[in-house]
Design a protein around this motif. Structure first.
Motif, PDB file in Angstrom:
ATOM      1  N   VAL A  75      23.397  28.722  68.680  1.00 26.73           N
ATOM      2  CA  VAL A  75      24.077  30.012  68.554  1.00 26.73           C
ATOM      3  C   VAL A  75      25.201  29.900  67.534  1.00 26.73           C
ATOM      4  N   ASP A  76      25.935  28.799  67.576  1.00 28.34           N
ATOM      5  CA  ASP A  76      26.945  28.560  66.538  1.00 28.34           C
ATOM      6  C   ASP A  76      26.311  28.600  65.147  1.00 28.34           C
ATOM      7  N   ASP A  77      25.225  27.863  64.979  1.00 30.75           N
ATOM      8  CA  ASP A  77      24.586  27.795  63.667  1.00 30.75           C
ATOM      9  C   ASP A  77      24.084  29.159  63.211  1.00 30.75           C
ATOM     10  N   LEU A 133      24.728  34.147  59.881  1.00 27.35           N
ATOM     11  CA  LEU A 133      25.001  35.586  59.822  1.00 27.35           C
ATOM     12  C   LEU A 133      26.307  35.888  59.084  1.00 27.35           C
ATOM     13  N   LYS A 134      27.285  35.023  59.246  1.00 27.93           N
ATOM     14  CA  LYS A 134      28.541  35.216  58.526  1.00 27.93           C
ATOM     15  C   LYS A 134      28.324  35.077  57.023  1.00 27.93           C
ATOM     16  N   ARG A 135      27.527  34.104  56.619  1.00 26.99           N
ATOM     17  CA  ARG A 135      27.251  33.923  55.189  1.00 26.99           C
ATOM     18  C   ARG A 135      26.413  35.064  54.631  1.00 26.99           C
ATOM     19  N   ILE A 160      28.114  39.348  60.192  1.00 24.60           N
ATOM     20  CA  ILE A 160      29.231  39.277  61.120  1.00 24.60           C
ATOM     21  C   ILE A 160      30.480  38.986  60.295  1.00 24.60           C
ATOM     22  N   PHE A 161      31.630  39.001  60.909  1.00 28.65           N
ATOM     23  CA  PHE A 161      32.866  39.060  60.148  1.00 28.65           C
ATOM     24  C   PHE A 161      33.835  37.919  60.436  1.00 28.65           C
ATOM     25  N   ALA A 207      20.593  41.579  68.113  1.00 28.27           N
ATOM     26  CA  ALA A 207      22.005  41.829  67.853  1.00 28.27           C
ATOM     27  C   ALA A 207      22.203  42.478  66.488  1.00 28.27           C
ATOM     28  N   VAL A 208      21.530  41.950  65.482  1.00 28.25           N
ATOM     29  CA  VAL A 208      21.672  42.507  64.132  1.00 28.25           C
ATOM     30  C   VAL A 208      21.153  43.943  64.076  1.00 28.25           C
ATOM     31  N   GLY A 209      20.136  44.244  64.869  1.00 24.83           N
ATOM     32  CA  GLY A 209      19.585  45.590  64.894  1.00 24.83           C
ATOM     33  C   GLY A 209      20.314  46.552  65.811  1.00 24.83           C
ATOM     34  N   ALA A 210      21.301  46.052  66.543  1.00 20.04           N
ATOM     35  CA  ALA A 210      22.019  46.913  67.493  1.00 20.04           C
ATOM     36  C   ALA A 210      22.953  47.871  66.774  1.00 20.04           C
ATOM     37  N   GLN A 211      23.191  49.002  67.404  1.00 20.66           N
ATOM     38  CA  GLN A 211      24.128  49.975  66.833  1.00 20.66           C
ATOM     39  C   GLN A 211      25.545  49.433  66.897  1.00 20.66           C
TER      40      GLN A 211
END
Length: 739
Positions: A52-54, A59-61, A65-66, A361-365
């Motif tokens: 999950v960390d990886d 996703l941050k790169r 995510i932020f 998660a990425v597809g969530a509103q």
């Protein structure tokens, strides 16, 4: 890796996709009291946490995510803690490295990634908190902040509440609605042997709240299990710069009643053994425990940090050799718990799980703008509504503000067994044998406001705190989160500042940051203000504007005895944190004495009182300036024939804009008077709003009378000039009336 034979506290059954372990060693313990299935589950949780960390890093790169901060290197220590404790039974106050324990307790990868993307469906915070701020009321994971070590005091309060409920089981039941008209209680779940978990990094052990919490945990033998996750760095500051001698274990070793363990936190078996032993010690009632685990940080502090700026390549490589994921992989293969095929299947299972969770998660509103103000205050019990409006049922002779505050506390403590009162010197006598024998009178606070409460309600419900304001407020937060109603006292407003961290970053924002899943409806009583000859710098301050600038907390300040009892009762019965300012000059003043208005008299927040009706000029004020404004208004009528209306706000946040606007439209001239300094003071906001919204109703500029922009002096001649007096208010009225 270490071997042991201790019995696990709870079963660690394998997940469904790994349930068929018939080719392994059956149910016989292999190490640390764990059988093959449990060891496989242990490793799977560790690997899940790392993956999950990886995924968050990826996703941050990709700018999906932020922010990202990892649990990497801490997994063995934290999974061990999660398997030794009981989700939904014990209580958890984690910090941002605690991904692995939260997964072990029952959180899912999807839940964690929904927070990372700031999704509307993020059950932990609804898009309000950064990733890694774990929250689950079902699992008893209490919403943390980004502040370091503040949660240590919350854990103390939570443990105290659990003990209180076990000693007072009737208080944990939902009260009779006929007796409790306002508070929306549910039954409180408690267990006589529950443990409260709290974790911090080794850098956070420098914080005062950590040491204050150790003091209370030790003194009260509380079942709190501390886990210090020592990865050697607080961002870029190495442990030797944070901790004398480089080891927190050496510094805390002499605290009484504690169980201590210092271990290799990259060793799963050693970690599990230590956690089982620490949990058993706490459950037995012997006192608190502290497990100091030496772990590694294979990734930088966060993805916003580059550790190669301050760590050598040799040091980084040395840590990599201690990575708990790699170590346990090798151990499982060596012991024959898994073969390479089984390990590969486990890895694929986890990676598939994380992929599915990530896609969802990425597809969530994302969280939506209409939710911004949701849960800032209680939606179920608004202290500004009509339920808190009542008619006084007066009885007896006029009494002082101090008397009626004391009476209100007695009324409410008789009504609600969940209320506890504590602070510095609030008890009648901590060593109460002499009190019970009648050998001493009892104190009850430096002003006597809580006199007699301990004698009536006992040491469990009224007690003295250490001389530490953060300790008072932090513990109260933990108690309130757990279902109690603490009414705490800060002895003087001038000494509130050590508690500011707890108030601003914890108390005010608990409901909002947890998306309404947790709240801390406590009351802070605070004597404040000057006009007491000789008070000087440290016993005469006002500073209400600092607190009215903080969303999530209600702020009230009565000027007479009836408002004091009515507002305090509303504060106790409402479901928000309330800062209740009591002006010391008014405690025993002749002005504002009133008869007792009855045990159910309440005053709603956000409703001003017209202390004097008038038609020519409006004065907006509160607190000890009210009687001074009334004196000036009477003089204006006698000497100048000017009819002044005086508005007593009573409630500072929220405040009654409608009453202000109605009066200003009537008189067209307005003076704002308050005791605190004028510049950047409370009156500036009201003046600005009047200028914005009522400009065309004004016949003169908005004027202010306030304290000088300095501190209150000791010499009475100086104090009189620094604070607004009736004469200065009168002069301002004359000038404004002539405009």
């Amino acid at each position: 890796m270490a071997r042991a034979t201790s019995t696990p506290v709870q079963s660690a059954d394998a997940p469904a996709d790994l349930a068929d372990l018939s080719d392994l060693r059956g149910s016989q313990p292999i190490a640390g009291g764990l059988n093959a299935a449990q060891l496989v589950r242990f490793y799977r949780l560790m690997y899940l946490s790392r993956k999950v960390d990886d995924r968050e890093i990826l996703l941050k790169r990709q700018q999906k995510i932020f922010f990202q901060i990892s649990c990497a290197g801490h997994e063995a220590l934290l999974v061990a803690a999660g398997l030794a404790l009981r989700p939904g039974y014990d209580w958890f106050f984690p910090y941002y490295r605690d991904r692995a324990i939260c997964l072990a307790l029952g959180q899912t990868a999807e839940e964690q990634l929904l927070q990372a993307v700031g999704a509307a469906d993020d059950k932990q915070s609804g898009g309000r908190q950064m990733p890694s701020h774990w929250t689950s009321p079902e699992l008893h994971i209490v919403s943390p902040s980004s502040s370091t070590a503040t949660q240590c005091l919350h854990a103390i309060g939570c443990a105290e509440a659990g003990r209180y409920f076990s000693h007072h089981p009737e208080s944990a039941k939902k009260p009779d609605p006929a007796l409790f008209d306002y508070r929306q209680f549910k039954d409180v779940q408690y267990h006589g042997d529950e443990v409260t978990y709290v974790s911090i990094g080794e850098g956070s052990t420098s914080q005062g709240e950590f040491w204050e919490s150790l003091n209370s945990a030790s003194n009260n033998k509380l079942p709190v299990m501390y886990v210090v996750e020592d990865n050697g760095y607080a961002i870029s500051t190495p442990v030797e710069a944070n901790t004398p001698g480089g080891s927190i274990s050496k510094l805390v070793a002499n605290f009484p009643n504690f169980h201590f363990a210092e271990i290799d936190g990259t060793d799963p078996i050693a970690s599990y053994e230590a956690m089982v032993e620490a949990v058993a010690y706490c459950r037995s009632g012997k006192g608190p425990a502290l497990v100091h685990g030496h772990v590694v940080r294979p990734y930088s502090h966060s993805l916003s940090d580059d550790e190669r700026k301050y760590r050598s390549e040799e040091e980084i490589q040395a840590d990599a050799l201690r990575d708990p994921i790699a170590k346990m992989q090798v151990w499982l293969l060596e012991k024959g718990v898994l073969d390479q095929r089984g390990l590969d299947e486990l890895h694929k299972s986890v990676e598939d799980e994380v992929q599915v969770a990530s896609d969802r998660a990425v597809g969530a509103q994302p969280a939506q703008p209409p939710t911004i103000l949701l849960h800032q205050y209680s939606e179920n019990l608004n202290p500004t509504d009509g339920r808190f409006s009542s008619t006084p049922q007066n009885s007896g002779e006029d009494r002082t503000m101090l008397d009626l505050i004391n009476t209100c506390l007695r009324d409410e403590m008789r009504r609600d067994e969940r209320i506890v009162v504590f602070g510095e010197d609030v008890a009648d006598a901590t060593r109460d044998q002499a009190l019970r024998a009648g050998a001493v009178k009892g104190k009850g606070g430096v002003f006597g406001v809580t006199a007699g409460l301990q004698y009536e309600f006992g040491n469990d419900r009224v007690f003295n705190s250490p001389l530490a304001e953060a300790n008072i407020v932090g513990r109260a937060i933990g108690m309130a989160v757990r279902g109690m109603k603490p009414v705490v006292e800060i002895q003087f407003f001038d000494y509130i500042w050590p508690a500011m961290h707890q108030m601003r970053n914890e108390m005010s924002v608990m409901r909002w940051r947890s998306n309404g899943t947790f709240s801390c409806p406590l009351v802070m009583r605070v004597p404040m203000g000057g006009y007491l000859t000789g008070g000087s710098i440290y016993h005469s301050q006002s500073g209400e504007s600092i607190f009215t600038h903080t969303p999530g907390v209600r702020v009230v300040m009565p000027s007479d005895a009836r408002d004091a009892i009515g507002l305090l009762r509303t504060a106790i019965r409402c479901d928000d944190p309330v800062l209740f300012f009591e002006h010391k000059n008014l405690y025993r003043a002749v002005y504002g004495r009133e008869p007792y208005p009855g045990p159910d008299y309440t005053v709603p927040f956000g409703k001003a009182k017209v202390a004097r009706k008038g038609k020519d000029l409006t004065v907006i004020t509160y607190g000890a300036v009210v009687p001074r404004a009334l004196e000036a208004a009477r003089r204006m009528e006698v000497e100048k024939g000017i009819d002044v209306e005086v508005i007593d706000l009573r409630s500072l946040s929220p405040y009654d804009w409608e009453a202000i606007a109605e009066s200003v439209r009537k008189t067209s001239k307005v003076l704002i008077a308050h005791e605190d300094m004028q510049s950047w003071g409370y009156g500036a906001e009201i003046a600005a709003r009047i200028g914005d919204e009522l400009f065309h109703d004004l016949d003169a500029p908005v004027r202010r009378v306030a304290g000088m922009d300095t501190f209150v002096a000791y010499q009475p001649i100086l104090e009189d000039l620094i604070l607004p007096q009736a004469g200065r208010i009168f002069d301002a009225m004359v000038e404004l009336a002539a405009f």
